[in-house]
Design an enzyme around this catalytic site. Sequence first.
Site, PDB file in Angstrom:
ATOM      1  CG  HIS A 130      -7.188  -1.318   2.973  1.00 28.54           C
ATOM      2  ND1 HIS A 130      -6.665  -0.216   2.314  1.00 28.54           N
ATOM      3  CD2 HIS A 130      -6.207  -2.259   2.941  1.00 28.54           C
ATOM      4  CE1 HIS A 130      -5.427  -0.501   1.919  1.00 28.54           C
ATOM      5  NE2 HIS A 130      -5.133  -1.723   2.289  1.00 28.54           N
TER       6      HIS A 130
ATOM      7  CB  THR B 205      -0.973   0.000   1.202  1.00 26.90           C
ATOM      8  OG1 THR B 205      -1.714  -1.221   1.165  1.00 26.90           O
ATOM      9  CG2 THR B 205      -1.934   1.167   1.140  1.00 26.90           C
TER      10      THR B 205
HETATM   11  C1  NCD Z   1      -4.323  -5.741   3.693  1.00 25.96           C
HETATM   12  C2  NCD Z   1      -4.294  -4.806   4.879  1.00 25.96           C
HETATM   13  O1  NCD Z   1      -3.250  -4.311   5.259  1.00 25.96           O
HETATM   14  O2  NCD Z   1      -5.376  -4.592   5.405  1.00 25.96           O
HETATM   15  N1  NCD Z   1      -3.157  -5.777   2.895  1.00 25.96           N
HETATM   16  C3  NCD Z   1      -2.848  -4.808   2.018  1.00 25.96           C
HETATM   17  O3  NCD Z   1      -3.200  -3.655   2.168  1.00 25.96           O
HETATM   18  N2  NCD Z   1      -2.138  -5.172   0.922  1.00 25.96           N
HETATM   19  C4  NCD Z   1      -4.683  -7.086   4.096  1.00 25.96           C
HETATM   20  C5  NCD Z   1      -3.735  -7.770   5.037  1.00 25.96           C
HETATM   21  O4  NCD Z   1      -2.951  -7.135   5.715  1.00 25.96           O
HETATM   22  O5  NCD Z   1      -3.821  -8.984   5.131  1.00 25.96           O
END
Ligand code: NCD
Length: 305
Positions: free
Chosen positions: A133, A55
Amino acid sequence: MNHILTGKQLADRKLMEELFKTAQEFENRDKKGEVLDVFKGKIVATLFFEPSTRTRLSFEAAVLKLGGQVLSTENAAGASTAIKGETIEDIARIVSGYADMIVIRHPEAGSVERAASTSQSPVINAGDGTHEHPTQALLDVYTMQKELGGLDGKTVVFIGDHRNGRTLHSMLPMLVLFKVKIILVSPEELRLPDEYKEMLTGANVPFEEVVELESVLGEADVLYVARIMKERFSSPEEYERLKDSYLTNKDTLSKMKSTAVVMAALPRVGEIDPNIDSDPRAAYFREAKNGLYVRMALLVYALQK
Ligand code: NCD
């Protein structure tokens, strides 16, 4: 101001189509090696109070590819004044004086909305605790559309930790805009909270909750695999008991349609066998790459308004 705080806010088919078109255009231009200047002279701050790989780095790469610059704290919880007790409201107010936009990840539900209440620049929610998210949810719906050619008539099977899965919480308001069937596979303890189930019922979206994966595999057009979210458990014993509830491997894929895809926000911590990575149905690395282009589209959208 155009903050991006919830999935609900992006759950509009026209807006999603526009963002998806822009993301595809950015991908095409990036592949041609074009250098963009949409964010020339703009600074985006990334404040991450929780760990992140995809992210944060895809947001930062997106800013750089748009010609902007990044102010980054990869460990805001330990390295910023939050450790001294400064509130997220104050941090956002100050940082928004330095940056034209702020991308925030924080362990507390509702914290990013609080940051937005004092920020003088648009705020993007990159994950607030177990709550939401939205940018991951949007890139996931984009990936589903791109992989399957459309979502109407499709069955999406979610497997994993639906109690704590913030991506799923943000994605459901987007998915109910399509004629989909949703199957939620999880241990009893990790079922989807009632408020989200009520939303599915209110939108007349057919859904089922099951514990066993096997019997629903043949129906899946998308198998969306989420990890059991260790950091959200107050009881380490409960986590240990539930962490290996499901494994997606070659045997799993052998029971699925040849046209289905396996997706995951990642990281994977044992629930997806790397031996399936070479199967064309494993879409999670393509999904992570799509994140870059969808985030470019979202940054431009947030700056415009
Ligand atoms: C997610 C998160 O951080 O909520 N991952 C991400 O953003 N790529 C899901 C996760 O952490 O499993």
